[in-house]
Design an enzyme around this catalytic site. Structure first.
Site, PDB file in Angstrom:
ATOM      1  N   TRP A   1      27.037  14.895  -9.999  1.00 31.39           N
ATOM      2  CA  TRP A   1      27.016  16.305  -9.514  1.00 31.39           C
ATOM      3  C   TRP A   1      27.694  17.148 -10.561  1.00 31.39           C
ATOM      4  O   TRP A   1      27.343  18.208 -10.833  1.00 31.39           O
ATOM      5  CB  TRP A   1      27.665  16.395  -8.094  1.00 31.39           C
ATOM      6  CG  TRP A   1      26.717  15.568  -7.344  1.00 31.39           C
ATOM      7  CD1 TRP A   1      27.223  14.637  -6.371  1.00 31.39           C
ATOM      8  CD2 TRP A   1      25.320  15.770  -6.956  1.00 31.39           C
ATOM      9  NE1 TRP A   1      25.938  14.057  -5.540  1.00 31.39           N
ATOM     10  CE2 TRP A   1      24.897  14.803  -6.035  1.00 31.39           C
ATOM     11  CE3 TRP A   1      24.495  16.556  -7.307  1.00 31.39           C
ATOM     12  CZ2 TRP A   1      23.395  14.871  -5.405  1.00 31.39           C
ATOM     13  CZ3 TRP A   1      23.077  16.473  -7.053  1.00 31.39           C
ATOM     14  CH2 TRP A   1      22.520  15.694  -5.858  1.00 31.39           C
TER      15      TRP A   1
ATOM     16  N   LYS B   1      26.251  17.506   3.852  1.00 31.61           N
ATOM     17  CA  LYS B   1      27.141  16.367   3.830  1.00 31.61           C
ATOM     18  C   LYS B   1      28.244  16.395   5.004  1.00 31.61           C
ATOM     19  O   LYS B   1      28.307  15.522   5.561  1.00 31.61           O
ATOM     20  CB  LYS B   1      27.927  16.094   2.441  1.00 31.61           C
ATOM     21  CG  LYS B   1      26.950  16.496   1.225  1.00 31.61           C
ATOM     22  CD  LYS B   1      26.487  14.977   0.956  1.00 31.61           C
ATOM     23  CE  LYS B   1      25.351  14.953  -0.036  1.00 31.61           C
ATOM     24  NZ  LYS B   1      25.766  15.910  -1.447  1.00 31.61           N
TER      25      LYS B   1
ATOM     26  N   ASP C   1      33.210  22.531  -6.442  1.00 32.51           N
ATOM     27  CA  ASP C   1      32.361  21.820  -5.461  1.00 32.51           C
ATOM     28  C   ASP C   1      32.807  20.940  -4.440  1.00 32.51           C
ATOM     29  O   ASP C   1      33.361  19.784  -4.873  1.00 32.51           O
ATOM     30  CB  ASP C   1      31.378  21.164  -6.402  1.00 32.51           C
ATOM     31  CG  ASP C   1      30.116  20.342  -5.773  1.00 32.51           C
ATOM     32  OD1 ASP C   1      29.920  20.670  -4.361  1.00 32.51           O
ATOM     33  OD2 ASP C   1      29.037  19.800  -6.413  1.00 32.51           O
TER      34      ASP C   1
END
Ligand SMILES: *Cc1c(COP(=O)(O)O)cnc(C)c1O
Length: 354
Positions: free
Chosen positions: A100, A191, A167
């Site tokens: 990511w 998530k 993030d």
């Protein structure tokens, strides 16, 4: 609800209470006689949902008055370009800790120079780099608090000489955060916050974009802020279910309680991984994630691996196949996962080794 132990990496397990309320809101939302799926987002009932959602984010994370939250679309992945579009003038600094983070770096390079302050790529991202230098002339520093695929987590954040952006997709609301240390925090909901379809952004209200390029309205944080996160039609249902899930977090005792539960699950499972001679963890012990636990067989053995997967399935354990980039197993243990589910997995590991 069924008795499946849901270890999915995302979309993840949510609180059963959130589903019960969501089912009712699909039938009859807030006494309107209409479904949440068909009601105007400009109705006062939905405006209340948006207000409540922003308020509970503020309360749970103790967001200071300097910061405000937005509920945007496009997933965390859209933040990968929205951030540099607004804030990258000449160069930005990124910490590369996984897929990511690499995705965020790739997009930022479309806008300017990217300094990778450190990377754990050479070791398949199995640790969090430390003691790196963040250039003082970078426009911002970007990091990823929890690496969903590789199972590492930043236990602390560096003292950055430039605005810090993070993030937090896969560990937001799992522990207290010093929001004031960040100019911008973002998280795809699916998530640890709610269902897919909405992305939480918490950012410093007075943060100004760089002036080197025009900003389309949909990419302009200030416009979303001005319109109280309703510049265009928001993903109403995803926001509502996120709100219900966060109400559950609050009723449990907030993020401090979530952190305690995550610690309990993590010590139970890592304890077994370290004790059981059949298994081993894949990450540096001090950087192990409390959300995503990656482990493999001590010795590669596809046959035994298949047997273990079958035994897990038999025990109602779902979603523990490791990501293809790491192999083995990954147990994602987000907020709503009961300790009993972790225990069920540990039980299979124990009976397996006998
Ligand atoms: C899943 C994930 C993403 C991507 O999120 P989308 O909402 O699917 O775009 C980004 N960062 C991290 C840390 C993730 O776990």
């Amino acid at each position: 609800m069924s008795k499946v132990h849901n270890f999915s990496a995302g979309p993840s397990i949510l609180a059963p209470e959130a589903f019960e309320k969501a089912i009712e809101a699909i039938r009859n939302f807030a006494g309107t006689g209409l479904s949440i799926l068909e009601v105007s987002h400009r109705s006062k009932q939905f405006e209340q949902v948006m207000d409540d959602a922003r308020a509970i984010v503020r309360e749970l994370l103790q967001v200071p008055d300097t910061h405000e939250s937005l509920f945007l679309q496009g997933g965390a992945s859209s933040q990968f370009y929205m951030i540099p579009h607004n804030y990258l003038g000449t160069k930005a600094a990124y910490l590369n800790t996984g897929v990511w983070a690499s995705g965020a770096i790739k997009e930022a390079k479309l806008y300017g120079e990217v300094i990778e302050v450190a990377s754990s790529k050479a070791q398949n991202f199995n640790y969090i780099p430390k003691n790196y230098e963040i250039p003082a002339d970078a426009d911002y520093f970007h990091c990823t608090s929890n690496n969903t695929i590789y199972g590492t987590q930043m236990r602390s954040f560096p003292k950055s000489p430039v605005p810090m952006i993070c993030d937090m997709s896969s560990d937001i609301f799992s522990r207290p955060v010093q929001v004031a240390d960040f100019d911008l925090i973002y998280a795809g909901a699916q998530k640890n916050m709610g269902p897919a379809g909405v992305t939480l952004v918490i950012f410093k209200k007075d943060k100004q974009p760089v002036s080197v390029r025009p900003i389309p309205s949909m990419l302009d944080y200030r416009i979303h802020l001005d319109k109280e996160s309703m510049y265009n039609t928001p993903p109403a249902f995803a926001i509502l279910v996120s709100l219900y899930n966060l109400i559950w977090v609050k009723e449990c005792g907030g993020v401090a309680e979530m952190e305690k539960r995550a610690n309990d699950r993590a010590s139970l499972l890592y304890g077994e991984i370290d004790r059981n001679p059949l298994f081993k963890g894949t990450c540096a012990a001090e950087d192990r994630s409390h959300m995503n636990v990656c482990f493999v067989l001590q010795d590669e053995n596809p046959e035994l691996e298949a047997k273990f997967m079958a035994a897990c399935k038999e025990a109602g354990i779902s979603g523990i196949k490791g990501h293809r980039l790491v192999g083995g197993f990954r147990a994602s243990m987000y907020n709503a996962l009961p300790l009993e589910s972790t225990q069920a997995l540990v039980n299979v590991m124990q009976t397996f080794h006998s």
